[in-house]
Scaffold this motif. Structure first.
Motif, PDB file in Angstrom:
ATOM      1  N   CYS A   1       0.888  -1.295  -0.057  1.00  0.00           N
ATOM      2  CA  CYS A   1       0.167   0.018  -0.271  1.00  0.00           C
ATOM      3  C   CYS A   1       0.622   1.511  -0.399  1.00  0.00           C
ATOM      4  O   CYS A   1       0.121   2.672  -0.456  1.00  0.00           O
ATOM      5  CB  CYS A   1      -0.607  -0.167   1.121  1.00  0.00           C
ATOM      6  SG  CYS A   1       0.151   0.364   2.986  1.00  0.00           S
TER       7      CYS A   1
ATOM      8  N   VAL B   1       1.917   1.532  -4.072  1.00  0.00           N
ATOM      9  CA  VAL B   1       1.422   1.529  -4.738  1.00  0.00           C
ATOM     10  C   VAL B   1       1.019   3.503  -4.156  1.00  0.00           C
ATOM     11  O   VAL B   1       0.545   4.628  -5.194  1.00  0.00           O
ATOM     12  CB  VAL B   1       0.541   1.012  -4.572  1.00  0.00           C
ATOM     13  CG1 VAL B   1      -0.859   1.381  -5.273  1.00  0.00           C
ATOM     14  CG2 VAL B   1       0.825  -0.386  -4.854  1.00  0.00           C
ATOM     15  N   SER B   2       0.886   4.054  -3.332  1.00  0.00           N
ATOM     16  CA  SER B   2       0.463   5.639  -3.132  1.00  0.00           C
ATOM     17  C   SER B   2       1.560   6.227  -3.415  1.00  0.00           C
ATOM     18  O   SER B   2       1.006   7.130  -4.267  1.00  0.00           O
ATOM     19  CB  SER B   2       0.300   5.829  -1.376  1.00  0.00           C
ATOM     20  OG  SER B   2       0.397   6.663  -0.778  1.00  0.00           O
TER      21      SER B   2
ATOM     22  N   LEU C   1       0.564  -7.228  -6.297  1.00  0.00           N
ATOM     23  CA  LEU C   1       0.387  -6.407  -5.596  1.00  0.00           C
ATOM     24  C   LEU C   1       0.065  -6.379  -3.991  1.00  0.00           C
ATOM     25  O   LEU C   1      -0.655  -8.160  -4.245  1.00  0.00           O
ATOM     26  CB  LEU C   1      -0.673  -5.805  -6.243  1.00  0.00           C
ATOM     27  CG  LEU C   1      -0.132  -4.464  -7.838  1.00  0.00           C
ATOM     28  CD1 LEU C   1      -1.326  -4.128  -7.741  1.00  0.00           C
ATOM     29  CD2 LEU C   1       0.939  -4.125  -7.365  1.00  0.00           C
ATOM     30  N   THR C   2       0.347  -6.093  -2.995  1.00  0.00           N
ATOM     31  CA  THR C   2      -0.167  -6.195  -1.318  1.00  0.00           C
ATOM     32  C   THR C   2       0.526  -6.964  -0.778  1.00  0.00           C
ATOM     33  O   THR C   2       0.557  -7.815   0.888  1.00  0.00           O
ATOM     34  CB  THR C   2      -1.315  -6.648  -1.337  1.00  0.00           C
ATOM     35  OG1 THR C   2      -1.760  -7.862  -1.621  1.00  0.00           O
ATOM     36  CG2 THR C   2      -2.523  -6.025  -1.463  1.00  0.00           C
TER      37      THR C   2
ATOM     38  N   THR D   1       0.721  -5.595   3.387  1.00  0.00           N
ATOM     39  CA  THR D   1      -0.156  -5.760   3.668  1.00  0.00           C
ATOM     40  C   THR D   1      -1.097  -6.342   3.187  1.00  0.00           C
ATOM     41  O   THR D   1      -2.226  -5.593   3.926  1.00  0.00           O
ATOM     42  CB  THR D   1      -0.290  -4.749   2.465  1.00  0.00           C
ATOM     43  OG1 THR D   1       0.914  -4.203   2.255  1.00  0.00           O
ATOM     44  CG2 THR D   1      -1.801  -4.250   1.726  1.00  0.00           C
TER      45      THR D   1
ATOM     46  N   THR E   1      -5.159  -0.992  -1.731  1.00  0.00           N
ATOM     47  CA  THR E   1      -4.319  -1.077  -2.975  1.00  0.00           C
ATOM     48  C   THR E   1      -4.738  -0.885  -4.054  1.00  0.00           C
ATOM     49  O   THR E   1      -4.158  -0.356  -4.822  1.00  0.00           O
ATOM     50  CB  THR E   1      -3.059  -2.273  -2.462  1.00  0.00           C
ATOM     51  OG1 THR E   1      -2.644  -2.327  -0.455  1.00  0.00           O
ATOM     52  CG2 THR E   1      -2.155  -2.532  -2.950  1.00  0.00           C
TER      53      THR E   1
END
Length: 871
Positions: free
Chosen positions: A65, A68-69, A90-91, A95, A205
């Motif tokens: 997260c 990606v932020s 992702l994650t 996360t 995310t």
């Protein structure tokens, strides 16, 4: 035994991903995965199915997260070539299994802003991206069940009133309204934060990723980074199995892989995974019957959080340091290849005492069935705070690592880093998260000891002037440490041990923290009297020290600093500014020889300031050599009206006012040792700072103590120096001045030379600020208090309204009253203006007074000579 205890002993493990309805890799513990199997899996990753970019402005490594932020915010800010590389999904990492808590609250002043930005983003992200985020915001309550905890809440309230976040101290009855399943027999008060809650980390995310793509960022996965190679012009070649990307900068946002990525560029980042467990229950009838969602509660003395999860409850404890578990094998051997969406085997014995305390506080837990127990890795640094920003030692390498609370930090940190990268300076002060606060003095045993302590002390009462003792001392010991270590209370400063105050027979010794005056109050007054009337010696070795020399040294420093550079043998105070004219650093500069300068800054700013200097030198192509000599040189300060008499016994050098003037520097022989002496003292009294090779410190110290016996010589510590500097009106970096303030409003005009020929960083911005006029100024306040003194960051009130905040405070033993610096609107800065300063829930009368309260020794001497001349 209750049903929950029986189920704990024979609990049902259930895949968390399936529970959340997420299609992920099968759940498995690390013991079930061999390195060979993982490597074979990595070798058969699927194609990216999108066009590969060979160049990028920014490459973010890590698709949790936080990473990606950062991509989302950079792309939204208009950066055209943003690339995120994720090694698997992702994650993956910490996360995907996080509990997802989101709170405005933070005990630190600056991180409140991070939390605020995160929640404000999460509130609108679904509408912006079209992706659901599962954000619930029923508010949260921190529970106090002891008098010390109530004081802590009052302390935090005064640090919150001047911020935008809503926060309230509430009675037990109101606590029960917000969490009606609570047993409030032991509840004394609550700290209520409306708008707090929890969010689904996976959905968050994915929404950030959707937003990043929407604004033009590219996300590649699976795309593990295999090598990072710097180029001569400060860029990076980022190697992956799919090809190489030439990037202007890279951001390491790799969670518990941060050490592996750091090693690619030569760093041993001080991060370590810890095992964190939480329990999810099945439907609880009493929860299901509620018409509104329960507030999140944090039972601080029992050290757990508890929130509603659908129609059940989610409960997460923080075990004591002797019970918690570190994944220290990953520090030694690296993270197992292929690990990403796996969990550890749970160990419920570790959290049994917390379970029992939770059942007493929330009785419905006794009958609850468990459907899931999660034990996953989260990343800790030694002090639990993340490492955020550009790293010293290499160009254009940024970190966003070490997040023990990544979900609540993600949104705000993404914005913070994006603003810094795009605008060339941080949007606000966040030095406590500076990655350069750590150095090579952080060795693995220290890292492990401090991570244990930080986890186990997660919910202890947070006192002012807090000290924690695990892992101490490090190898950073001054040449007089062995002589002083048992004589007083030591503080920890950037790896160094430094005396805070000294003991005498009859004193109440040891570290005894309090929100009120405590055991050091009397002894510190004794030390202030010593310096004002006789002579004292202080160990100042933790000061950071650099040598800057070379053909372009003066040119570089004239570009970096707003003051003019001192001539050979002279010293001055100078400030580095940001492009927007805010105070990045305060540094004492001495020109030792033509083109050779000694720079002295605070212990906590060692890497922070060095990075800024090195970056400007590299970007500007200056021909200079910059050397960090912090550990090579010890520093002793000697101050007080008898200091000259003591030193004069040990040297043939003329130390009179005429022979050794204020802010002059000389190399002298002191007790047969070569010492670089600068006539300066941060107490404001007659004094010198003595820069000595570490091996000779003890010799010089013992000689001074022997020579000063007939002058009443003794030791004094940092607490006394802080009180004395405030009496003299000396500003402190990190308090009165930082990246949130400009030097004009901080009252530093004397040190800012807007008319000097050099175009120093921030000059144009300051000229504009001066032309427009100030809206606030630093004011000097005297307070009428009782057994409590200001520390800084308290709220200033007038007629029931918040009008400002203090920046630092202390008790003046000379005037027998509390003092503080504080920022006030220009119309309230006149001497005689009455206001109130909030301390521990009470508003104390305060008044703006003329500064300084006590004149410095050079000023007193000058006025005395002037008076004699007139006579």
């Amino acid at each position: 035994m209750s049903r929950i205890l029986n189920l704990i002993n024979g609990h049902l493990r259930r895949d968390l991903a399936a529970y959340r309805g997420i299609a992920l890799l099968p759940l498995r513990t690390i013991s079930c995965t061999s390195r060979k199997q993982a490597q074979e899996s990595d070798a058969h990753t699927s194609a990216l199915r999108k066009r590969w970019k060979d160049t990028a402005d920014t490459v973010i490594i890590g698709g949790g997260c936080v990473g990606v932020s950062v991509a989302y915010h950079l792309a939204k800010a208009g950066m055209k070539d943003v690339v995120l590389l994720e090694k698997s999904d992702l994650t993956a990492g910490s996360t995907w299994h996080a509990a997802g808590l989101a709170t405005y609250y933070h005990p630190g002043i600056n991180l409140k802003k991070v939390h605020y930005d995160s929640i404000k983003l999460y509130e609108k992200l679904e509408k912006e991206t079209g992706q659901a985020v599962g954000f619930h915001n029923p508010g949260s309550v921190r529970i106090a069940s002891s008098a010390a905890r109530v004081d802590e809440m009052r302390y935090q309230m005064t640090r919150t009133h001047w911020h935008v976040t809503e926060q309230y101290m509430i009675e037990p009855e109101r606590v029960l309204e917000l969490f009606p399943l609570l047993n409030i027999d032991k509840v004394l008060a609550g700290l209520y934060t409306p708008g707090d809650g929890h969010i689904d980390p996976y959905s968050l995310t994915m929404a950030l990723a959707a937003g990043a793509r929407m604004y033009g960022a590219q996300i590649y996965n699976p795309a593990p980074v295999t090598a990072l190679n710097p180029t001569a012009d400060g860029k990076w070649d980022v190697q992956t199995p799919h090809g190489t990307i030439r990037a202007n900068r890279i951001v390491n946002a790799t969670g518990f892989w941060a050490r592996e990525v750091g090693k690619m560029v030569g760093f041993e980042h001080p991060t370590i995974p810890v095992h964190h467990q939480y329990i999810v229950t099945a439907t609880v009838p009493e929860v299901k019957a509620l018409k509104t969602e329960l507030a999140v509660i944090r039972d601080l003395d029992a050290s757990y959080y508890l929130r509603q999860e659908r129609d059940g409850l989610l409960f997460g404890p923080y075990e004591k340091m002797e019970k918690m578990v570190l994944q220290d094998s990953w520090v030694r051997d690296g993270v197992p290849p292929g690990f990403g969406k796996e969990l550890f085997e749970s160990d419920l014995d570790r959290i049994m005492e917390h379970v029992e305390m939770a059942m007493e506080m929330v009785p419905v837990l006794k009958k609850a069935d468990i459907i899931n127990i999660v034990s996953g890795p989260i990343t800790y640094t030694p002090d639990l705070l993340p490492m955020v920003g550009p790293h010293q030692g290499v160009r254009n390498y940024w970190t966003a690592i070490g997040f023990g609370y990544g979900v609540i930090h993600a949104g705000g940190i993404g914005k913070f880093l994006s603003d810094w990268i795009v605008n060339g300076e941080p949007p606000y002060d966040l030095i406590e998260c500076d990655p350069n606060r750590y150095g090579k003095w952080v060795e693995v045993p220290f890292l492990c000891d401090k991570a244990r302590e930080s986890y186990g002390f997660n919910n202890v009462v947070g006192y002012p002037k807090e000290e924690r003792f695990a892992g101490r001392p490090t190898h950073r010991k001054s040449g007089v440490y062995e002589l002083l270590k048992d004589q007083g209370s030591m503080g920890f400063h950037a790896g160094w041990e430094q005396p805070h105050w000294f003991y005498k027979p009859g004193d109440d010794t040891g570290y005894k923290p309090s929100f009120r005056r405590t055991n050091w109050f009397g002894p510190v007054g004794r030390e202030c009297k010593l310096v004002m009337e006789k002579v004292g010696v202080i160990d100042l070795t933790p000061f950071a020290k650099y040598i800057v020399k070379g053909k372009d040294s003066q040119k570089l420093l004239d570009r970096l600093f707003a003051n003019t550079m001192p001539k050979v043998g002279l010293t001055n105070i100078s400030h580095m500014l940001t492009p927007n004219g805010r105070v990045f650093a305060e540094v004492t500069i001495t020109q030792l020889a033509p083109g050779e300068f000694l720079l002295i800054t605070g212990s906590g700013s060692e890497g922070h300031d060095l990075r800024y200097i090195e970056a400007e030198a590299a970007d500007g192509g200056y021909d200079v050599n910059i050397t960090n000599v912090t550990e090579d040189i010890g520093v002793l300060g000697i101050a007080g009206p008898n200091s000259r008499k003591v030193l004069q016994k040990l040297t043939d050098e003329d130390l009179s006012d005429a022979g050794f003037k204020f802010l002059h520097c000389k190399v002298i022989q002191l007790a047969g040792v070569s010492v670089r002496a600068i006539r300066i003292s941060y107490t404001g009294e007659l004094g010198w700072e003595l820069y000595i090779e570490q091996k000779n410190m003890a010799t010089v110290y013992q000689a001074m103590m022997e020579a000063g016996k007939d002058q009443g010589i003794d030791n004094f510590g940092i607490y006394a120096m802080s009180s004395l500097r405030l009496e003299k009106g000396f500003r402190g970096w990190g308090a009165e001045m930082n990246c949130d303030t400009n030097p004009l409003e901080a009252g530093l005009e004397y040190f800012i030379k807007l008319n000097k020929p050099a175009d120093f960083i921030g000059k144009a911005a300051l000229q504009e600020i001066k032309a427009k006029g100030l809206k606030r100024k630093l004011s000097y306040l005297a307070l009428d208090t009782d057994d409590v003194d200001p520390e800084g960051n308290e709220t200033i009130w007038l007629n029931g309204k918040v009008v400002g905040n203090t920046t630092s405070g202390a008790y003046s033993y000379s005037a027998q009253q509390s003092l503080a610096f504080g920022y006030l609107p220009l119309e309230l800065c006149s001497v005689g203006q009455k206001v109130e300063v909030e301390l521990l829930g009470r508003k104390y009368p305060a008044m703006v007074i003329q500064e300084p309260l006590v004149l410095t020794e050079p000023t007193r001497t000058r006025l005395q000579k002037k008076a004699k001349g007139k006579a």
